[in-house]
Design a protein around this motif. Structure first.
Motif, mmCIF file in Angstrom:
data_model
loop_
_atom_site.group_PDB
_atom_site.id
_atom_site.type_symbol
_atom_site.label_atom_id
_atom_site.label_comp_id
_atom_site.label_asym_id
_atom_site.label_seq_id
_atom_site.Cartn_x
_atom_site.Cartn_y
_atom_site.Cartn_z
ATOM 1 N N GLY A 87 0.793 8.514 2.751
ATOM 2 C CA GLY A 87 0.084 7.409 3.394
ATOM 3 C C GLY A 87 -1.412 7.613 3.364
ATOM 4 N N ALA A 88 -1.899 8.305 2.338
ATOM 5 C CA ALA A 88 -3.300 8.746 2.300
ATOM 6 C C ALA A 88 -4.269 7.678 1.825
ATOM 7 C CB ALA A 88 -3.422 9.981 1.410
ATOM 8 N N SER A 89 -3.773 6.520 1.434
ATOM 9 C CA SER A 89 -4.667 5.512 0.867
ATOM 10 C C SER A 89 -5.415 4.699 1.922
ATOM 11 C CB SER A 89 -3.881 4.561 -0.034
ATOM 12 O OG SER A 89 -2.905 3.858 0.721
ATOM 13 N N ARG B 271 1.473 4.486 -2.330
ATOM 14 C CA ARG B 271 1.964 3.596 -3.387
ATOM 15 C C ARG B 271 0.833 2.899 -4.136
ATOM 16 N NH1 ARG B 271 6.827 0.570 -0.098
ATOM 17 N NH2 ARG B 271 5.270 0.648 1.551
ATOM 18 N N ASN B 272 -0.318 2.744 -3.475
ATOM 19 C CA ASN B 272 -1.415 1.982 -4.060
ATOM 20 C C ASN B 272 -2.351 2.899 -4.847
ATOM 21 O OD1 ASN B 272 -3.969 0.543 -4.379
ATOM 22 N ND2 ASN B 272 -3.090 -0.980 -3.003
ATOM 23 N N ARG B 273 -2.244 2.857 -6.169
ATOM 24 C CA ARG B 273 -3.013 3.749 -7.026
ATOM 25 C C ARG B 273 -4.525 3.536 -6.883
ATOM 26 N NH1 ARG B 273 -0.844 6.358 -11.213
ATOM 27 N NH2 ARG B 273 0.933 4.918 -11.203
ATOM 28 N N LYS B 274 -4.949 2.275 -6.800
ATOM 29 C CA LYS B 274 -6.378 1.976 -6.718
ATOM 30 C C LYS B 274 -6.995 2.537 -5.437
ATOM 31 C CE LYS B 274 -9.672 -1.868 -6.698
ATOM 32 N NZ LYS B 274 -9.842 -3.350 -6.748
ATOM 33 N N ARG B 275 -6.328 2.321 -4.321
ATOM 34 C CA ARG B 275 -6.855 2.826 -3.057
ATOM 35 C C ARG B 275 -6.869 4.350 -3.020
ATOM 36 N NH1 ARG B 275 -4.476 -0.981 1.866
ATOM 37 N NH2 ARG B 275 -5.750 -2.822 1.427
ATOM 38 N N THR C 214 -4.245 12.778 -6.942
ATOM 39 C CA THR C 214 -3.578 11.569 -6.463
ATOM 40 C C THR C 214 -2.198 11.439 -7.084
ATOM 41 O OG1 THR C 214 -4.533 10.156 -8.197
ATOM 42 C CG2 THR C 214 -5.781 10.395 -6.142
ATOM 43 N N LEU C 215 -1.277 10.930 -6.289
ATOM 44 C CA LEU C 215 0.086 10.682 -6.746
ATOM 45 C C LEU C 215 0.545 9.345 -6.191
ATOM 46 C CD1 LEU C 215 2.733 11.542 -8.124
ATOM 47 C CD2 LEU C 215 3.349 12.699 -5.984
ATOM 48 N N LEU D 94 1.868 20.097 4.898
ATOM 49 C CA LEU D 94 2.435 18.787 4.580
ATOM 50 C C LEU D 94 2.192 17.867 5.763
ATOM 51 C CD1 LEU D 94 4.229 16.701 3.094
ATOM 52 C CD2 LEU D 94 6.212 17.828 4.144
ATOM 53 N N VAL D 95 1.560 16.728 5.516
ATOM 54 C CA VAL D 95 1.330 15.730 6.564
ATOM 55 C C VAL D 95 2.106 14.470 6.198
ATOM 56 C CG1 VAL D 95 -0.355 14.385 7.860
ATOM 57 C CG2 VAL D 95 -0.974 16.668 7.024
ATOM 58 N N ASN D 96 3.173 14.210 6.927
ATOM 59 C CA ASN D 96 3.991 13.004 6.713
ATOM 60 C C ASN D 96 3.412 11.862 7.532
ATOM 61 O OD1 ASN D 96 6.194 13.885 4.964
ATOM 62 N ND2 ASN D 96 6.796 15.217 6.659
ATOM 63 N N CYS D 97 2.587 11.040 6.882
ATOM 64 C CA CYS D 97 1.895 9.960 7.590
ATOM 65 C C CYS D 97 2.314 8.578 7.115
ATOM 66 C CB CYS D 97 0.384 10.137 7.427
ATOM 67 S SG CYS D 97 -0.589 9.104 8.518
ATOM 68 N N ALA D 98 2.991 8.490 5.978
ATOM 69 C CA ALA D 98 3.378 7.181 5.445
ATOM 70 C C ALA D 98 4.309 6.469 6.423
ATOM 71 C CB ALA D 98 4.068 7.353 4.094
#
Length: 271
Positions: A12-14, A38-42, A59-60, A87-91
């Motif tokens: 959820g890093a975007s 999921r958002n490559r651009k962000r 980035t992944l 590991l930070v589970n934020c998504a």
């Protein structure tokens, strides 16, 4: 915990809290950040900000609800950038709707992202951390993982589940020198909630404040990190005067959306 020289993976890093945590870790001198969303651009935009601070950013762009893709991606990441120390589970996703208006697809989406995606990634990373004998896992729950909120039944359910998952893992993985932490922010000013009908008297806090609280909590080795005075007040009220908290929640709950009427024929609820 000293994060300097460490490698962290953040989902959820975007945007929102995930982005703020990534930037705060970079400011604190972490060695490398693996940014997942999921958002490559962000993701690329966040990576650019981080690299400007002198921190390596990978980035992944991936959907965490696809176990096979996640399995392959984690194997490649570990081979190229191991070890991953944090590991930070934020998504996560959230929707606000009266339970009587909610539909099964909404439940499935929130369960898939908030729980199953977190479970899949955590299982893959935790096994590798156990093999090394060290690591830190941060699961982002919510105040709603402690105090359920009307109009947010599904979201509250997933956040309660995340907290239970975290507490169980903390006991199981402690013998392997792995710290498992729950981060519980109150309502936060992110893209996800800006269209919500906010609860009365609740003022959202900034993602940056959540990220700073996480760093402080990690430095203190706190198992649960509550963020915001409203969170602390709600928890104490729940412990000492649950009847009062019920009254406050009833008064603070936003009214139903216009045009919504309760069904008058009970048979319509069984379809």
């Amino acid at each position: 915990m000293n994060i300097q020289g460490k490698v962290a993976l953040i989902t959820g890093a975007s945007r929102g809290i995930g982005r703020a945590i990534a930037l705060e870790l970079a400011q604190q001198g972490i060695k490398r950040l693996i940014l997942v969303a999921r958002n490559r651009k962000r993701l690329a935009e966040v990576a650019t900000e981080i690299e400007a601070m002198g921190v390596e950013a990978i980035t992944l762009a991936i959907d965490l609800t696809q176990p096979t893709e996640v399995n392959i991606a984690v194997a490649q990441l570990w081979r190229s950038y191991a070890p991953i120390h944090i590991l930070v589970n934020c998504a996560g996703v959230a929707s606000q709707k009266s339970f009587l208006q909610s539909k099964l697809p909404q439940l499935q989406e929130e369960l898939s992202v908030n729980l199953l995606g977190m479970y899949t990634l955590t299982s893959l990373i935790a096994r590798r951390m156990v093999a090394r004998g060290e690591g830190t896992i941060v699961n982002v729950s919510s105040l709603m993982g402690k105090v359920a909120a009307p109009t947010m039944a599904t979201y509250s359910a997933t956040k309660f589940a995340i907290l239970g998952f975290t507490q169980a893992l903390r006991k199981e993985l402690a013998t392997h020198n792995i710290q498992v932490v729950a981060l519980l922010p109150t309502l936060t000013d992110t893209d996800m909630v800006r269209d919500f009908n906010l609860f009365r008297w609740v003022k959202p806090i900034s993602p940056q404040r959540v990220a700073q609280a996480l760093i402080t909590g990690l430095q203190r080795d706190s198992p649960e990190i509550l963020v915001g005075w409203q969170s602390h007040l709600a928890i104490w009220c729940q412990r000492l005067a649950p009847w009062l908290l019920d009254i406050i929640l009833h008064m603070a709950t936003p009214p139903p959306h216009k045009g919504y009427d309760l069904p008058t024929n009970p048979t319509t609820l069984t379809g």
